[in-house]
Design a protein around this motif. Structure first.
Motif, PDB file in Angstrom:
ATOM      1  N   TRP A  67     -69.724  52.718  18.359  1.00 36.20           N
ATOM      2  CA  TRP A  67     -68.700  53.313  19.223  1.00 36.20           C
ATOM      3  C   TRP A  67     -67.524  53.837  18.409  1.00 36.20           C
ATOM      4  O   TRP A  67     -66.981  54.914  18.695  1.00 36.20           O
ATOM      5  CB  TRP A  67     -68.224  52.282  20.250  1.00 36.20           C
ATOM      6  CG  TRP A  67     -67.442  52.915  21.361  1.00 36.20           C
ATOM      7  CD1 TRP A  67     -66.088  52.982  21.484  1.00 36.20           C
ATOM      8  CD2 TRP A  67     -67.979  53.594  22.506  1.00 36.20           C
ATOM      9  NE1 TRP A  67     -65.743  53.650  22.633  1.00 36.20           N
ATOM     10  CE2 TRP A  67     -66.877  54.036  23.281  1.00 36.20           C
ATOM     11  CE3 TRP A  67     -69.276  53.854  22.948  1.00 36.20           C
ATOM     12  CZ2 TRP A  67     -67.049  54.737  24.472  1.00 36.20           C
ATOM     13  CZ3 TRP A  67     -69.441  54.553  24.141  1.00 36.20           C
ATOM     14  CH2 TRP A  67     -68.351  54.987  24.886  1.00 36.20           C
ATOM     15  N   ARG A  68     -67.142  53.109  17.366  1.00 36.52           N
ATOM     16  CA  ARG A  68     -66.046  53.583  16.503  1.00 36.52           C
ATOM     17  C   ARG A  68     -66.428  54.909  15.837  1.00 36.52           C
ATOM     18  O   ARG A  68     -65.615  55.836  15.769  1.00 36.52           O
ATOM     19  CB  ARG A  68     -65.718  52.531  15.440  1.00 36.52           C
ATOM     20  CG  ARG A  68     -64.976  51.301  15.976  1.00 36.52           C
ATOM     21  CD  ARG A  68     -64.407  50.473  14.837  1.00 36.52           C
ATOM     22  NE  ARG A  68     -65.471  49.936  13.983  1.00 36.52           N
ATOM     23  CZ  ARG A  68     -66.064  48.770  14.171  1.00 36.52           C
ATOM     24  NH1 ARG A  68     -65.703  48.003  15.203  1.00 36.52           N
ATOM     25  NH2 ARG A  68     -66.997  48.343  13.345  1.00 36.52           N
ATOM     26  N   GLN A  69     -67.664  54.984  15.339  1.00 37.20           N
ATOM     27  CA  GLN A  69     -68.096  56.216  14.684  1.00 37.20           C
ATOM     28  C   GLN A  69     -68.256  57.353  15.696  1.00 37.20           C
ATOM     29  O   GLN A  69     -67.969  58.519  15.387  1.00 37.20           O
ATOM     30  CB  GLN A  69     -69.406  55.966  13.935  1.00 37.20           C
ATOM     31  CG  GLN A  69     -69.246  54.990  12.782  1.00 37.20           C
ATOM     32  CD  GLN A  69     -70.521  54.790  11.990  1.00 37.20           C
ATOM     33  OE1 GLN A  69     -71.273  55.731  11.763  1.00 37.20           O
ATOM     34  NE2 GLN A  69     -70.779  53.560  11.575  1.00 37.20           N
ATOM     35  N   PHE A  70     -68.721  57.031  16.887  1.00 43.34           N
ATOM     36  CA  PHE A  70     -68.815  58.019  17.956  1.00 43.34           C
ATOM     37  C   PHE A  70     -67.426  58.573  18.275  1.00 43.34           C
ATOM     38  O   PHE A  70     -67.248  59.795  18.457  1.00 43.34           O
ATOM     39  CB  PHE A  70     -69.457  57.368  19.187  1.00 43.34           C
ATOM     40  CG  PHE A  70     -69.266  58.111  20.474  1.00 43.34           C
ATOM     41  CD1 PHE A  70     -69.748  59.409  20.632  1.00 43.34           C
ATOM     42  CD2 PHE A  70     -68.600  57.521  21.538  1.00 43.34           C
ATOM     43  CE1 PHE A  70     -69.576  60.094  21.823  1.00 43.34           C
ATOM     44  CE2 PHE A  70     -68.420  58.197  22.734  1.00 43.34           C
ATOM     45  CZ  PHE A  70     -68.905  59.488  22.876  1.00 43.34           C
ATOM     46  N   GLN A  71     -66.422  57.715  18.320  1.00 43.93           N
ATOM     47  CA  GLN A  71     -65.063  58.171  18.582  1.00 43.93           C
ATOM     48  C   GLN A  71     -64.563  59.094  17.470  1.00 43.93           C
ATOM     49  O   GLN A  71     -63.856  60.078  17.732  1.00 43.93           O
ATOM     50  CB  GLN A  71     -64.127  56.966  18.730  1.00 43.93           C
ATOM     51  CG  GLN A  71     -64.336  56.181  20.016  1.00 43.93           C
ATOM     52  CD  GLN A  71     -63.434  54.968  20.106  1.00 43.93           C
ATOM     53  OE1 GLN A  71     -63.336  54.189  19.151  1.00 43.93           O
ATOM     54  NE2 GLN A  71     -62.767  54.795  21.236  1.00 43.93           N
ATOM     55  N   ASP A  72     -64.937  58.790  16.225  1.00 46.55           N
ATOM     56  CA  ASP A  72     -64.552  59.665  15.107  1.00 46.55           C
ATOM     57  C   ASP A  72     -65.168  61.055  15.270  1.00 46.55           C
ATOM     58  O   ASP A  72     -64.522  62.071  14.978  1.00 46.55           O
ATOM     59  CB  ASP A  72     -64.996  59.055  13.780  1.00 46.55           C
ATOM     60  CG  ASP A  72     -64.196  57.815  13.402  1.00 46.55           C
ATOM     61  OD1 ASP A  72     -63.076  57.649  13.937  1.00 46.55           O
ATOM     62  OD2 ASP A  72     -64.696  57.014  12.590  1.00 46.55           O
ATOM     63  N   ILE A  73     -66.423  61.087  15.710  1.00 51.96           N
ATOM     64  CA  ILE A  73     -67.093  62.371  15.938  1.00 51.96           C
ATOM     65  C   ILE A  73     -66.403  63.131  17.063  1.00 51.96           C
ATOM     66  O   ILE A  73     -66.181  64.350  16.982  1.00 51.96           O
ATOM     67  CB  ILE A  73     -68.584  62.149  16.258  1.00 51.96           C
ATOM     68  CG1 ILE A  73     -69.309  61.560  15.038  1.00 51.96           C
ATOM     69  CG2 ILE A  73     -69.251  63.453  16.678  1.00 51.96           C
ATOM     70  CD1 ILE A  73     -70.745  61.143  15.303  1.00 51.96           C
TER      71      ILE A  73
END
Length: 649
Positions: free
Chosen positions: A395-401
């Motif tokens: 989810w953290r990486q998805f938010q970065d994207i």
């Protein structure tokens, strides 16, 4: 004798006779085994940096995460990728007659083509599906490349022309422009043009009666490139959201739009991570639905066994990898599973390889009954913890994207690629040091294996789809075993040129109890690089005492000198240029330096020693030992250096 009453059987105390075990009890047992070593040495780390604890309590309040109906099996998908459509049709009909419940049609320009695949034409599909009753419960999955929109519409027209009812057809059309862009590192159009075009295609397919899903969020492109579980999940989530936005912008209600998309994940041989990854995707998708104001509805998740784990050498081990992968995906809640045949890396798989791929799943479903329980991992402390950690990391990486502007924008900025490349480098380093073991490739090789059979087929060359107007770094597929396989290839070329493989002489010192463990290690170490080990078995006198040798010093020195003379003679007779000393630390202290000097004088070009040298290093190096091999050393670098020495002859 009369049978015991039922109440007698039911009242047996069994577990009541044992005191309850607490976490402290387990910890004490573990500490007693560690013997002073820190408990943290038992905590493993994933490539996302997630901690895997050795002991977990049962998870409280957990519930099943599943989409399949109770006791319903997943779809057994069989890969159809023969470049000759007529041959592909024969394979398809045979697979359906022998247990497959679905077909995955792979086109030559698709992400998962692996060098083969059907020509990307509706005519090829029509021929491949000739005789397949599309409206009789058979699942069809299309894996297409950059030209997928036009092909999908032509396939739909052909199906309707044949008289099949689109509403009764279970077809996942697999439109995936984001995956195609990520794999190629280019795009002919900006996302502002791609999104409405792909949404319009989905609308047209739905308008004629197909229920989809039409778009696929494919995580394989991340997994193939060496990415982590969280990176794969983040890309899939970002793709799902991008497609959801595109469909909504085209005027499709969100509730209908989510039924038009599905996900695909790679399943590899890491059982628990794979299982947790599939569960994490369901939980993360539910969070997206909640943010959209939608009531939860199951997302269709397809699984394919991983490409990057396959090996060219000892390919039969791939069967075991595929079994664990299919097992994990099935238990993790995959709605469909496609097993890559074990010889796919070698060429187009033959009937035997295809049968094994199909029957792997059938055994898990029909004989092992794995599909009878929905989410059997629910409540497991370890799996629940890993699932939760994956959800949070993804989810953290998805938010970065999303902060970068979405999946397409993140690709054009190389944001996604940067992280995947870093993870890939870490994987390759661990493979080189044999921390990540590949049986048959980086450990326990078989230099005398017979090549597996594959079909003689000519791949269909994909047609260009236009000039790219936007370019960025491509997420190129990799296989973990490739670097070791290149060394084996050099060995095969050497064998063809000279009639024998290059060799290394194992100079075993002392008794079998002294040298066997390290000689076995050394054999595996060098033969993973295609350098065949030649043994020296010391001839011990009758009734020789066990080591340590109680003989008087003078007699022991005479015996050691005689052994070294014999080793030198055996080395010269072997024709080897390289030597590896193998024995125990105590024998190295007594005989290692003298043996190295003897072998150096006998013509050894490079001398290795199996084991860490410790305090003996200076003495051993001065005697002629140049390198030390042990668990954790960069085996790939050491073997490449050995090959350079061999090729300088």
């Amino acid at each position: 004798m009369p049978a015991a009453p039922d109440d007698v059987v039911s009242d047996l105390p069994l577990a009541a006779d044992f005191a309850p075990a607490t976490a402290d009890d387990w910890r004490k047992l573990v500490d007693s085994v560690l013997k002073g070593a820190p408990f943290e040495t038992l905590i493993a780390k994933t490539y996302d940096g997630l901690a895997i604890e050795p002991i977990h309590a049962r998870a409280k309040g957990a519930h099943a995460i599943a989409s399949r109906a109770a006791a319903a099996p997943w779809q057994v998908m069989q890969r159809i990728d023969h470049p000759d459509a007529a041959q592909a049709n024969a394979q398809a009909l045979h697979d359906l007659d022998n247990g497959a419940t679905g077909l995955t049609l792979v086109f030559a320009d698709a992400i998962g083509a692996r060098g083969f695949g059907l020509p990307p034409t509706a005519e090829a599909v029509a021929k491949a599906l000739d005789g397949v009753l599309l409206d009789a419960g058979i699942s069809i999955e299309l894996e297409m490349g950059p030209q997928s929109r036009a092909i999908a519409l032509r396939i739909a027209d052909d199906i309707r022309t044949k008289g099949a009812d689109p509403a009764a057809c279970d077809i996942r059309f697999g439109l995936d422009p984001l995956g195609a862009c990520a794999a190629s590192g280019s795009s002919v159009s900006p996302w502002s043009d791609i999104a409405p075009a792909v949404a319009e295609t989905a609308k047209k397919l739905a308008a004629v009666g197909f229920h989809g899903p039409f778009l696929a969020a494919d995580g394989r492109v991340i997994h193939d490139a060496g990415g982590s579980e969280a990176q794969e999940l983040a890309f899939v989530l970002a793709s799902l959201v991008a497609y959801l936005r595109a469909l909504e912008s085209a005027g499709i209600d969100l509730d209908d739009a989510r039924g038009m998309i599905h996900a695909r994940l790679a399943a590899d041989a890491d059982q628990f991570l794979t299982l947790a990854k599939f569960r994490a995707l369901r939980l993360s998708w539910a969070r997206i639905e909640q943010a959209c104001g939608l009531a939860p509805k199951p997302l269709f998740i397809a699984a394919e066994t991983a490409w990057r784990m396959l090996t060219r050498y000892d390919p039969y081990v791939n069967m075991l990898r595929a079994t664990i992968s299919a097992f994990s995906a099935g238990l993790g809640g995959a709605d469909s599973v496609c097993v890559l045949p074990h010889t796919l890396v070698l060429g187009l798989p033959d009937a035997f390889a295809r049968r094994i791929a199909r029957n792997t799943q059938l055994i898990l479903i029909e004989e092992s009954n794995l599909a009878k329980v929905a989410d059997p991992a629910a409540g497991s402390g370890g799996i629940e913890a890993l699932t939760r950690q994956l959800c949070e990391a993804a989810w953290r990486q998805f938010q970065d994207i999303e902060k970068a502007g979405g999946a397409f924008a993140a690709l054009t900025q190389n944001l996604i690629q940067r992280d995947v490349v870093a993870t890939r480098a870490a994987r390759e380093a661990n493979v080189a040091k044999r921390r990540d073991v590949l049986t048959g490739a980086s450990e326990f090789p078989n230099l005398h294996e017979k090549p597996a059979a594959v079909l003689d087929a000519i791949p269909h060359a994909p047609e260009p789809c236009g000039d790219a107007t936007i370019t960025f770094d491509a997420l190129a597929p990799m296989r973990l075993a490739a670097a070791f396989e290149q060394l084996r290839d050099r060995s095969n070329d050497w064998l063809k040129a000279t009639g024998a493989r290059p060799t290394i002489f194992l100079a075993t010192l002392g008794t079998a109890a002294d040298f066997t463990a390290r000689a076995t290690f050394a054999r595996s170490f060098f033969e993973t690089g295609g350098i065949e080990a030649v043994d020296f078995a010391p001839a011990l006198p009758p009734n020789a005492p066990p080591h340590p040798d109680p003989l008087p010093n003078g007699e022991r020195e005479k015996s050691a000198a005689a052994t070294q003379t014999a080793i030198a003679a055996a080395f010269k007779a072997s024709g080897a240029q390289l030597v590896c000393l193998c024995s125990s630390d105590q024998v190295y202290a007594d005989q290692g330096a003298a043996a190295a000097r003897t072998l150096h004088a006998a013509g050894a070009r490079h001398i290795y020693l199996a084991g860490r040298p410790g305090k003996l290093e200076a003495a051993l190096r001065s005697a002629g030992v140049q390198d030390f091999i042990f668990a954790g050393v960069d085996a790939l670098a050491m073997l490449n250096d050995a090959w350079q020495r061999l090729e300088q002859r």
